[in-house]
Design an enzyme around this catalytic site. Structure first.
Site, PDB file in Angstrom:
ATOM      1  N   HIS A 280       6.416   9.844   0.825  1.00  8.26           N
ATOM      2  CA  HIS A 280       5.160  10.506   1.223  1.00  8.26           C
ATOM      3  C   HIS A 280       4.992  11.885   0.584  1.00  8.26           C
ATOM      4  O   HIS A 280       4.039  12.586   0.882  1.00  8.26           O
ATOM      5  CB  HIS A 280       5.052  10.653   2.760  1.00  8.26           C
TER       6      HIS A 280
ATOM      7  N   ASP B 298       0.840  -1.205   0.000  1.00 11.93           N
ATOM      8  CA  ASP B 298       0.000   0.000   0.000  1.00 11.93           C
ATOM      9  C   ASP B 298       0.869   1.247   0.000  1.00 11.93           C
ATOM     10  O   ASP B 298       2.061   1.187   0.316  1.00 11.93           O
ATOM     11  CB  ASP B 298      -0.951   0.019   1.202  1.00 11.93           C
TER      12      ASP B 298
ATOM     13  N   GLU C  36       0.087  -0.860   5.932  1.00 10.73           N
ATOM     14  CA  GLU C  36       1.180  -0.291   6.732  1.00 10.73           C
ATOM     15  C   GLU C  36       0.987   1.208   6.887  1.00 10.73           C
ATOM     16  O   GLU C  36       1.187   1.756   7.967  1.00 10.73           O
ATOM     17  CB  GLU C  36       2.533  -0.589   6.067  1.00 10.73           C
TER      18      GLU C  36
END
Ligand code: BES
Ligand code: MN
Ligand code: MN
Length: 463
Positions: free
Chosen positions: A434, A94, A159
Site C-alpha cells: 500500500h 486489484d 479486495e
C-alpha cells in the site's frame, strides 16, 4: 510427481516473471472509477492465465452491489481427481492506489527488477502471490496432465475496497465454491527465510465522518471567531476517539473481545522480533505509539485500533487561502479483533460522535466497507500439508502468526462455507504494501510456487 512439476517451475521461472510483469503493467486500482477498464483488463489477463494453465470452465463472474456495478470475479476449476479433496485457491487482482507517485524510484505500473526484487504496485499484494497459484497449477497440469486434488480458483477484483461482490457471491452461490480447504496467499512471512502461516486477521470498519458548519464557505477574517470550523470540530472529535495512550474512548468499544490464548502469546514471545529494529527500519519513526502495556505484536495483531487516513475538504492547494470551509470529512477506520462485530462497533462509534459533536456542527457518519475478524484452526491435515511443503522448500519449521491486516472474504470462507482456510503467504515485512516502492522478493515468488505445488501434492497424498 511434484518433483517434475517443481522442475518445470524452475525451468520456466523467468517466463513466469515476464508474465507477472505484464499483469503488473495493468493499473487495476479498484477504488478509482477511471480505472474500471483496467480492472477488467486485469481480470481478463488472469482468465487467460488460468486457461493457458489448463484449468476448465474458466469464466468471469459479474458482481454488483446496491450502489454500483462491481468488478468481476475470475473463476476456474479442475474437478477430475475422483475421491480426492477439493482445494479452493483465493487471490485478488486489484490493487491500492499508487499515490504519492513522486516517492516511487521507478513508476508503479512499469515493473522493474532491482536486487532480486520486482518493484510495482501489486507486486506482492496480491498480483505476484495470486500468480504463484496460477503458475503452480500450470506446472502440475503441464507435466502430469492432471492435478493431485480437485481445485477451484476464485480471484476477486474488489479486495482492496472491501470485497462486497465476492461476499454476495458466497452468500448466494456458496455451493459453487464448495471445497474441503481454502488456500490464500495474501499475507506475509514473519522474517526473511522463515516459513510462516498466518492464522488470524483483524476485521475492520472503514468510515467517513463528515462535519458541516456554515451554509457556505466563509472569509476567515470576516467570520473567524464566530463561525464553526468543521476541521477544528473533526480534530476535537478525533482526539476524543483515541486517547494519547492508544486507548479507544468509545463506550463499550472493548466489550466481549477475545484474548489470544496463553499458548499463542507464549509462541509470539519466542518469535524473532526486535522492537528497536522494527521502529527504526520498518516504521521509521522516532517512537512507537499505542497501548504500551501490550507488546507490539499484540498491538498490531490482537488489539483493536483506530486510524485516520485522510481529511478531504477545505483548501489543500499550494500557497494560502483564508477560508472557513462549510464542510470537511475524515476517513477513519477501526481494526477489529475476535469478539467484535462490525455493525455493533459502528453503532457505538456513531452514537459517540453524535454525542461529542461540537456546537454548531452537524455530523454524518457513513460506513464505506466492513469485514469481520477471523482466527483459523491450526490443527488439521491442510495446515500440516502446508507446513510439510514449506519444510521441504525452506528447510525450516513453520511459525504461526496473525496479521494485522484484513481480508474480508476469509471470514466468510470459514463461517459461511465452513471451509478450513490456510493462509500461506510469501511477502516480507519490508515489501511496502500500500506504500510507494512496493516490491516482491523474486526468490519468494519462486519458493511460493514450489510450496503450493508441494502443498497440493501433499493434500492429494493425504499427508
Ligand atoms: N493482503 C492485505 C491484507 C494483509 C496484509 C493481511 C498483510 C495480512 C498481512 C489485503 O490486500 C489488504 O490490504 N486488505 C485491506 C482490507 C480492505 C478491506 C481495504 C486492509 O487490510 O487494509
Ligand atoms: Mn492483499
Ligand atoms: Mn492490500
Amino acid at each position: 510427481m511434484s518433483e517434475v512439476a517443481v522442475g518445470f517451475a524452475k525451468e520456466n521461472g523467468e517466463r513466469f516473471v515476464e508474465e507477472l510483469k505484464e499483469l503488473l503493467r495493468i493499473p487495476s486500482v479498484s477504488t478509482a472509477p477511471e480505472h474500471v477498464g483496467d480492472v477488467r483488463a486485469a481480470a481478463e489477463f488472469v482468465k487467460v492465465g488460468l486457461e493457458t494453465a489448463g484449468m476448465e470452465n474458466v469464466r468471469l463472474i459479474e458482481t454488483s452491489t446496491k450502489t454500483r456495478k462491481g468488478h468481476p470475479l475470475v473463476y476456474a476449476e479442475w474437478l477430475h481427481a475422483a475421491g480426492k479433496p477439493t482445494v479452493l485457491l483465493y487471490g485478488h487482482y486489484d490493487v491500492q492506489p499508487a499515490e504519492p507517485l513522486d516517492e516511487w524510484k521507478s513508476p508503479p505500473f512499469e515493473p522493474e527488477i532491482r536486487d532480486g526484487n520486482i518493484y510495482a504496485r501489486g507486486a506482492v499484494d496480491d498480483k505476484g502471490q495470486m500468480w504463484m497459484h496460477v503458475k503452480a497449477l500450470e506446472s502440475l497440469l503441464k507435466t502430469d496432465g492432471k492435478l493431485p486434488v480437485n481445485v477451484r480458483v476464485i480471484v476477486e477484483g474488489e479486495e482492496e475496497v472491501g470485497g462486497e461482490g465476492i461476499a454476495a457471491f458466497v452468500r448466494e452461490h456458496g455451493d459453487q465454491l464448495k471445497a474441503d480447504a481454502a488456500l490464500v496467499s495474501d499475507t506475509e512471512m514473519f522474517a526473511p527465510e522463515l516459513p510462516t502461516l498466518c492464522v488470524g486477521l483483524r476485521g475492520m470498519i472503514y468510515t467517513e465522518l463528515e462535519a458541516k458548519g456554515a451554509a457556505t464557505d466563509l472569509h476567515s477574517g470576516m467570520y473567524g471567531g464566530a463561525a464553526p470550523n468543521p476541521f477544528v470540530a473533526l480534530a476535537q472529535m478525533i482526539a476524543q476517539l483515541k486517547r494519547e495512550d492508544g486507548h479507544i474512548a468509545i463506550p463499550g468499544f472493548y466489550d466481549g473481545i477475545e484474548e489470544p490464548t496463553k499458548a499463542e502469546l507464549e509462541a509470539w514471545r519466542s518469535l524473532p522480533f526486535d522492537e528497536e529494529e522494527y521502529r527504526k527500519h520498518e516504521v521509521g519513526s522516532t517512537e512507537l505509539t499505542g497501548e504500551t502495556m501490550f507488546s507490539v505484536l499484540e498491538r498490531t495483531w490482537s488489539r483493536p485500533t483506530m486510524d485516520v487516513h485522510g481529511m478531504p475538504g477545505g483548501f489543500i492547494g499550494a500557497g494560502a487561502k483564508t477560508v472557513i470551509p462549510a464542510k470537511a470529512t475524515a476517513k477513519i477506520s477501526f481494526r477489529l479483533v475476535p469478539g467484535m462485530k462490525p455493525e455493533e462497533t459502528f453503532a457505538k462509534y456513531k452514537k459517540f460522535v453524535e454525542e461529542i459533536c461540537p456546537k454548531g456542527i452537524q455530523v454524518k457518519v457513513t460506513m464505506i466497507h466492513s469485514g469481520e475478524p477471523i482466527v483459523v484452526s491450526t490443527d488439521n491435515e491442510y495446515v500440516r500439508a502446508a507446513t510439510d511443503a514449506m519444510a521441504k522448500v525452506f528447510g525450516k519449521e513453520t511459525v504461526f502468526v496473525r496479521g494485522g491486516g484484513s481480508i474480508p472474504i476469509v471470514g466468510d470462507f470459514v463461517r459461511e462455507l465452513g471451509t478450513p482456510t490456510v493462509m500461506m503467504g510469501f511477502g516480507l515485512p519490508d515489501d511496502n504494501l500500500h506504500a510507494p516502492n512496493e516490491k516482491f522478493h523474486l526468490a519468494n515468488f519462486h519458493r511460493g510456487i514450489e510450496s503450493i505445488v508441494r502443498f497440493l501434492d501433499g493434500v492429494g497424498a493425504g499427508r
